[in-house]
Scaffold this active site. Structure first.
Site, PDB file in Angstrom:
ATOM      1  N   TYR A  71     -12.353  -2.289  -2.684  1.00  0.00           N
ATOM      2  CA  TYR A  71     -12.813  -2.365  -1.293  1.00  0.00           C
ATOM      3  C   TYR A  71     -14.341  -2.390  -1.194  1.00  0.00           C
ATOM      4  CZ  TYR A  71      -8.146  -1.801   0.768  1.00  0.00           C
ATOM      5  OH  TYR A  71      -6.841  -2.004   1.188  1.00  0.00           O
ATOM      6  N   GLU A  73     -10.291  -9.605  -7.223  1.00  0.00           N
ATOM      7  CA  GLU A  73      -9.328  -8.517  -7.034  1.00  0.00           C
ATOM      8  C   GLU A  73      -8.218  -8.554  -8.095  1.00  0.00           C
ATOM      9  OE1 GLU A  73     -10.005  -8.580  -2.181  1.00  0.00           O
ATOM     10  OE2 GLU A  73      -8.028  -9.061  -3.015  1.00  0.00           O
ATOM     11  N   ASN A 124      -1.596  -0.051   7.655  1.00  0.00           N
ATOM     12  CA  ASN A 124      -1.087  -1.395   7.958  1.00  0.00           C
ATOM     13  C   ASN A 124      -0.348  -2.047   6.784  1.00  0.00           C
ATOM     14  OD1 ASN A 124      -3.254  -2.072   6.363  1.00  0.00           O
ATOM     15  ND2 ASN A 124      -4.405  -3.127   7.972  1.00  0.00           N
ATOM     16  N   HIS A 153      -2.036  -5.358   1.637  1.00  0.00           N
ATOM     17  CA  HIS A 153      -3.307  -6.041   1.423  1.00  0.00           C
ATOM     18  C   HIS A 153      -3.023  -7.438   0.894  1.00  0.00           C
ATOM     19  CE1 HIS A 153      -7.350  -6.983  -0.053  1.00  0.00           C
ATOM     20  NE2 HIS A 153      -6.735  -7.464  -1.118  1.00  0.00           N
ATOM     21  N   LYS A 197       0.836  -1.207   0.000  1.00  0.00           N
ATOM     22  CA  LYS A 197       0.000   0.000   0.000  1.00  0.00           C
ATOM     23  C   LYS A 197       0.874   1.262   0.000  1.00  0.00           C
ATOM     24  CE  LYS A 197      -3.603  -2.191   2.883  1.00  0.00           C
ATOM     25  NZ  LYS A 197      -4.547  -1.924   3.993  1.00  0.00           N
TER      26      LYS A 197
HETATM   27  P1  IDP Z   1      -7.517  -6.856   5.837  1.00  0.00           P
HETATM   28  O1  IDP Z   1      -6.696  -5.843   5.088  1.00  0.00           O
HETATM   29  O2  IDP Z   1      -6.728  -7.447   6.984  1.00  0.00           O
HETATM   30  O3  IDP Z   1      -8.139  -7.908   4.954  1.00  0.00           O
HETATM   31  P2  IDP Z   1     -10.180  -5.698   6.063  1.00  0.00           P
HETATM   32  O4  IDP Z   1     -11.119  -5.969   7.190  1.00  0.00           O
HETATM   33  O5  IDP Z   1     -10.483  -6.325   4.745  1.00  0.00           O
HETATM   34  O6  IDP Z   1      -8.709  -6.079   6.546  1.00  0.00           O
HETATM   35  O7  IDP Z   1     -10.100  -4.115   5.880  1.00  0.00           O
HETATM   36  C1  IDP Z   1      -9.485  -3.551   4.751  1.00  0.00           C
HETATM   37  C2  IDP Z   1      -8.600  -2.419   5.198  1.00  0.00           C
HETATM   38  O8  IDP Z   1      -9.430  -1.386   5.723  1.00  0.00           O
HETATM   39  C3  IDP Z   1      -7.646  -2.772   6.341  1.00  0.00           C
HETATM   40  O9  IDP Z   1      -6.450  -3.340   5.892  1.00  0.00           O
HETATM   41  C4  IDP Z   1      -7.445  -1.443   7.001  1.00  0.00           C
HETATM   42  O10 IDP Z   1      -6.428  -0.691   6.327  1.00  0.00           O
HETATM   43  C5  IDP Z   1      -8.785  -0.754   6.806  1.00  0.00           C
HETATM   44  N1  IDP Z   1      -9.621  -0.917   8.004  1.00  0.00           N
HETATM   45  C6  IDP Z   1     -10.280  -2.038   8.388  1.00  0.00           C
HETATM   46  N2  IDP Z   1     -10.936  -1.841   9.535  1.00  0.00           N
HETATM   47  C7  IDP Z   1     -10.695  -0.552   9.886  1.00  0.00           C
HETATM   48  C8  IDP Z   1     -11.101   0.269  10.987  1.00  0.00           C
HETATM   49  O11 IDP Z   1     -11.845  -0.159  11.887  1.00  0.00           O
HETATM   50  N3  IDP Z   1     -10.644   1.547  10.994  1.00  0.00           N
HETATM   51  C9  IDP Z   1      -9.827   2.050  10.011  1.00  0.00           C
HETATM   52  N4  IDP Z   1      -9.423   1.317   8.967  1.00  0.00           N
HETATM   53  C10 IDP Z   1      -9.840   0.032   8.907  1.00  0.00           C
HETATM   54 MG    MG Z   2      -9.629  -7.693   3.530  1.00  0.00          MG
END
Ligand code: IDP
Ligand code: MG
Length: 151
Positions: A51, A128, A114, A117, A11
């Site tokens: 997303y 995707e 984080n 992805h 990212k």
């Molecule tokens: P993942 O990347 O571990 O699969 P997902 O639940 O698919 O996690 O969420 C996609 C992305 O959205 C996450 O990697 C994170 O960057 C962001 N995200 C998910 N939950 C939150 C939240 O509660 N607050 C802010 N950003 C979030």
């Molecule tokens: Mg995800």
């Protein structure tokens, strides 16, 4: 165990921190194979499609703004069980919950930054990957893959 193909995104936060090599290296050292790769800056339309499952959640707008803010690296990664294996290498969504040794535990602080992805299942991987790559973008690395799996 099937040979999976998964979408990994390095990212914008990771690209700007100079972590393309670090993240790619962790995936390659596990034995997974990069079979397509590009540096690209997403527009809003593709970001919202990528997303789509999070549409309507409170963080959706920020997530789209962030993922479109600067270039990212998209890559197709292949290997035995690579969808789950890459998720393990990446670690839990919140870096505070991620297993030590995972990318997010070792290199990230917050859920919104984080770094990586990884597709979470076979159907989402296909959906995707189709957003980022065409058939002609993939290069066969069958021999490299076989070597890793046998050894
Ligand atoms: P993942 O990347 O571990 O699969 P997902 O639940 O698919 O996690 O969420 C996609 C992305 O959205 C996450 O990697 C994170 O960057 C962001 N995200 C998910 N939950 C939150 C939240 O509660 N607050 C802010 N950003 C979030
Ligand atoms: Mg995800």
């Amino acid at each position: 165990m099937p040979i999976d193909r998964t979408l990994i995104l390095i990212k914008p936060d990771a690209v700007s921190r100079g972590l393309i090599g670090e993240i790619t290296s962790r995936i390659e050292r596990r034995g997974y194979i990069v079979s397509a790769m590009k540096l690209v800056q997403l527009d809003g339309e593709r970001a919202r499609a990528h997303y789509a499952e999070h549409k309507g959640k409170p963080f959706f707008a920020d997530l789209v703004a962030f993922i479109t803010s600067a270039p990212l690296v998209a890559m197709a990664v292949e290997g035995e069980g690579a969808i789950a294996g890459c998720r393990q290498i990446i670690g839990a969504t919140n870096p505070l919950d991620a297993a030590p040794g995972s990318i997010r535990a070792d290199l990230a602080q917050t859920i919104g930054r984080n770094l990586v992805h990884g597709s979470d299942g076979a159907a989402s991987a296909k959906r995707e990957l189709d957003l980022f790559f065409e058939d002609k973008d993939f290069v066969s690395r069958r021999h490299d893959l076989e070597r890793w799996i046998k050894e």
